[in-house]
Structure formats: structure tokens, C-alpha cells
Scaffold this active site. Structure first.
Site, PDB file in Angstrom:
ATOM      1  N   THR A   1       0.812  -1.219   0.000  1.00  0.00           N
ATOM      2  CA  THR A   1       0.000   0.000   0.000  1.00  0.00           C
ATOM      3  C   THR A   1       0.848   1.273   0.000  1.00  0.00           C
ATOM      4  O   THR A   1       0.491   2.264  -0.637  1.00  0.00           O
ATOM      5  CB  THR A   1      -0.917  -0.006   1.247  1.00  0.00           C
ATOM      6  OG1 THR A   1      -1.807  -1.113   1.114  1.00  0.00           O
ATOM      7  CG2 THR A   1      -1.725   1.262   1.362  1.00  0.00           C
TER       8      THR A   1
ATOM      9  N   SER B   1       1.784  -7.766  -1.345  1.00  0.00           N
ATOM     10  CA  SER B   1       2.508  -8.809  -0.615  1.00  0.00           C
ATOM     11  C   SER B   1       1.702 -10.092  -0.475  1.00  0.00           C
ATOM     12  O   SER B   1       2.241 -11.118  -0.056  1.00  0.00           O
ATOM     13  CB  SER B   1       2.961  -8.310   0.752  1.00  0.00           C
ATOM     14  OG  SER B   1       1.906  -8.321   1.677  1.00  0.00           O
TER      15      SER B   1
ATOM     16  N   THR C   1       1.589  -5.046   4.035  1.00  0.00           N
ATOM     17  CA  THR C   1       1.357  -5.492   5.416  1.00  0.00           C
ATOM     18  C   THR C   1       0.848  -6.929   5.500  1.00  0.00           C
ATOM     19  O   THR C   1       1.039  -7.589   6.516  1.00  0.00           O
ATOM     20  CB  THR C   1       0.350  -4.566   6.127  1.00  0.00           C
ATOM     21  OG1 THR C   1      -0.871  -4.556   5.387  1.00  0.00           O
ATOM     22  CG2 THR C   1       0.896  -3.161   6.255  1.00  0.00           C
ATOM     23  N   ASP C   2       0.200  -7.420   4.419  1.00  0.00           N
ATOM     24  CA  ASP C   2      -0.491  -8.715   4.526  1.00  0.00           C
ATOM     25  C   ASP C   2       0.442  -9.852   4.940  1.00  0.00           C
ATOM     26  O   ASP C   2       0.068 -10.699   5.742  1.00  0.00           O
ATOM     27  CB  ASP C   2      -1.182  -9.068   3.201  1.00  0.00           C
ATOM     28  CG  ASP C   2      -2.401  -8.190   2.941  1.00  0.00           C
ATOM     29  OD1 ASP C   2      -2.851  -7.505   3.880  1.00  0.00           O
ATOM     30  OD2 ASP C   2      -2.900  -8.182   1.797  1.00  0.00           O
TER      31      ASP C   2
END
Ligand code: ASP
Length: 335
Positions: A12, A56, A87-88
Site C-alpha cells: 500500500t 505482498s 502489510t499482509d
């Protein structure tokens, strides 16, 4: 001035307002970053590389190996490393890199954001500034810097889809609190390094993960799986009255397929001696994953199996802290 390299891998933070991963040439990404966060230039002498640029959720084992290799190759050229990551799956990369780079002797700081850098109300700016600041501090840790905390990578999980405090290390106090002051824990950088040599050429990902729910039928482990990771209830309990579960565990034991049990609860971990059900799980050959997060457990399994290890090596791996991941008897006192 400290020399810091930023490895931008997507997510992001670098997304264009349209929602696409920004397809910026490496030189252009540094320009974009310094336009948005000019104060970065006051903190460090920055270089940028873009080893890959993707969401990710599409991470593969090879992507993490590319990062580990690049950091090793350039370790003499830089004082610290910042990885911008979606972040995933950041906690998985942080876990694998936390093990593979435990002996690097320099900071590796992973960060990302919930809103793109180009947005007015974004957490990206402060996350990147904090990450670069931490990377300048010569603390040998692989950690996630996000919101108001720096966390040891091998102890982290993503616990919020949208909050600016997206990550926690539920069983380990933060390495630093990032408020008006940057307050470092005296424990930061002090863990014992016990990662076995020779890991990392292959990261095995054929690990069958199971998250049981009440009444769930158990079918035998799919062919090709090299290990099983069960996210059990509470302290490691499973419905041992079920014949299909007993058959599942017996089949794994007979095939010497490692079965590691971690908890569905983020806080606390597995103690197979606590309940009769846990004792039965252990009697059928399963191993306790203690306080390992699912990401640290998958990383350890992947590295041990990737190096050709089997049941004995997996048992040894889960009985010791390799790189500061919390173990049942060795949690830090609250600071
Ligand atoms: N799907 C995004 C990623 O992990 C989410 C994020 O970066 O926050 O790449």
C-alpha cells in the site's frame, strides 16, 4: 551521516491513488519519497532499490530469499536496511529474515502503511521516518516498525486490517515505543543467536496448515506435504475423542511427518501438559510450538525442511529460541 538502503517491494505505501502498485523506476521512487517526506534527507544518506513491486499477498519464498541475499551482498556498504513491504505478509517475511539475518549485526527494519504515501491522511510518512531513524541506530535486530512500535520480527503478527497500529508481538514487549520520544527497550539487540548453520538456500512451503473448529472432520494429510502445522484451541487442545483426528495424527506419526501445534490465541501459547487432551495430542507424536506465532512456526519449519531436516531437526528447532522469539519459560519481564 549513516548510509541506509531502502528496499521497496510494494504494498500500500507505494500505491498510486488509483490503487495500482506504483510502477516507478528505482530513481523515481527515491524522488517520490523525498518529495513526500523531505525530512528523510536530514536523517540519513539514502539509496533505493526496487527488487520487486507487488501486493505482498503474492509473496513467494523466492522473494524473501532475494531480500536476504541482497542484504548480505550489500552488508558492508550500508549501516542499516529498511524494507518497504505490504502489510499482509510482512510478519512472515520478518520471521524468515529474522532467522536468516540474525547474525547480520545491523538493523533491518520492515515497514509499510495502511494508506499510500501520496494520501493526505496517511500513516506512511511517519512509518518511513521512524523506520529510517531506527535503521540508523546500529541495533542488530530484524524488526517491524509500524504505528507507535518497533517489534521483533520473529514475534509479530498483523492483527488489524485498517488501524494504524496494525502489528503486535503479543508475547514479547516492543523493542521501542515511538512517541514524542523514541524509547528503546534495553533488551533490543540482546537476544542469543542460535540459528543452525546452512539454512536458507531453500524455504520449504509445502506445509499443511489446519485451523480446527468444533465438529470439523479430519481428513488425512494431502500427499506432498512435508509437515503439518495445527492452530489448536487454547493451550493446544484438540477433540481427541474423534477417531478421524486420532487416525490423522497416527498416520503422520507413522510417516514421521512433523506435526507442530500452536495456539489459535495470539496471547500465550501451547502447553501440552496442561490438559488431558493436550497430553493425548503429545502422546500421538505432535510437538509443541510453544509461543511461536504461525509465521515464526512456518518460517522455522520451512527453513529446517528446506535444508533437508526431518522430524528430529524440527523437534530440536522448536525446543530452543533461535533469534529472540519468545519461549514459554523465557519471556521478558514487562518494561
Ligand atoms: N494488500 C496490501 C499488501 O500486503 C496491504 C498493505 O500493504 O497494507 O501488499
Amino acid at each position: 551521516m549513516r548510509r541506509i538502503i531502502l528496499l521497496h517491494t510494494g504494498g500500500t505505501l507505494g500505491m498510486a491513488p488509483s490503487g495500482e502498485p506504483a510502477s516507478l523506476a528505482p530513481g523515481r521512487f527515491l524522488e517520490h519519497l523525498l518529495e513526500q517526506v523531505p525530512e528523510l534527507g536530514q536523517l540519513a544518506q539514502l539509496s533505493v532499490e526496487v527488487p520487486f513491486n507487488q501486493d505482498s499477498a503474492c509473496l513467494e519464498a523466492e522473494h524473501i530469499q532475494v531480500l536476504a541475499r541482497r542484504i548480505r551482498e550489500t552488508s558492508q556498504d550500508f549501516d542499516g536496511f529498511v524494507i518497504i513491504h505490504g502489510t499482509d505478509t510482512m510478519a512472515f517475511s520478518a520471521s524468515v529474515l529474522g532467522f536468516l539475518l540474525a547474525d547480520l549485526g545491523k538493523p533491518v527494519v520492515l515497514t509499510g502503511s495502511q494508506r499510500p504515501l501520496a494520501f493526505v491522511r496517511s500513516d506512511a510518512r511517519s512509518n518511513v521516518v521512524n523506520a529510517v531513524d531506527l535503521a540508523c541506530r546500529a541495533i542488530p535486530e530484524v524488526g517491524i516498525c509500524f504505528g507507535t512500535h518497533w517489534l521483533r520480527g520473529v514475534a509479530t503478527d498483523k492483527l488489524s486490517v485498517g488501524l494504524f497500529e496494525a502489528f503486535q508481538s503479543p508475547n514479547l514487549p516492543p523493542l521501542a515505543e515511538l512517541g514524542a520520544e523514541l524509547r528503546l527497550s534495553p533488551q533490543a539487540g540482546t537476544f542469543e543467536r542460535r540459528v543452525p548453520p546452512g539454512l536458507g538456500a531453500v524455504l520449504e512451503t509445502a506445509i499443511h496448515t489446519v485451523t480446527p473448529h468444533p465438529g470439523m472432520p479430519w481428513s488425512l494429510t494431502p500427499p506432498g506435504a512435508r509437515a503439518v502445522l495445527i492452530q489448536a484451541f487454547g493451550a493446544g487442545n484438540l477433540p481427541m475423542g474423534r477417531p478421524d483426528l486420532r487416525a490423522f495424527l497416527a498416520d503422520c506419526a507413522q510417516r514421521r511427518l512433523p506435526v507442530v501445534v500452536i495456539s489459535q490465541c495470539p496471547h500465550g501459547g501451547v502447553d501440552l501438559s496442561a490438559y488431558e487432551l493436550g497430553r493425548q495430542v503429545e502422546a500421538l507424536g505432535a510437538l509443541s510450538g510453544g509461543l511461536h506465532t504461525r509465521w515464526a512456526a512456518l518460517a522455522k519449519l520451512g527453513l529446517v525442511l528446506g535444508a533437508g531436516g526431518g522430524l528430529d531437526e524440527v523437534r530440536a528447532a522448536f525446543s530452543v529460541s533461535w533469534a529472540g522469539e519468545p519461549m514459554p519459560s523465557g519471556a521478558w519481564p514487562q518494561v
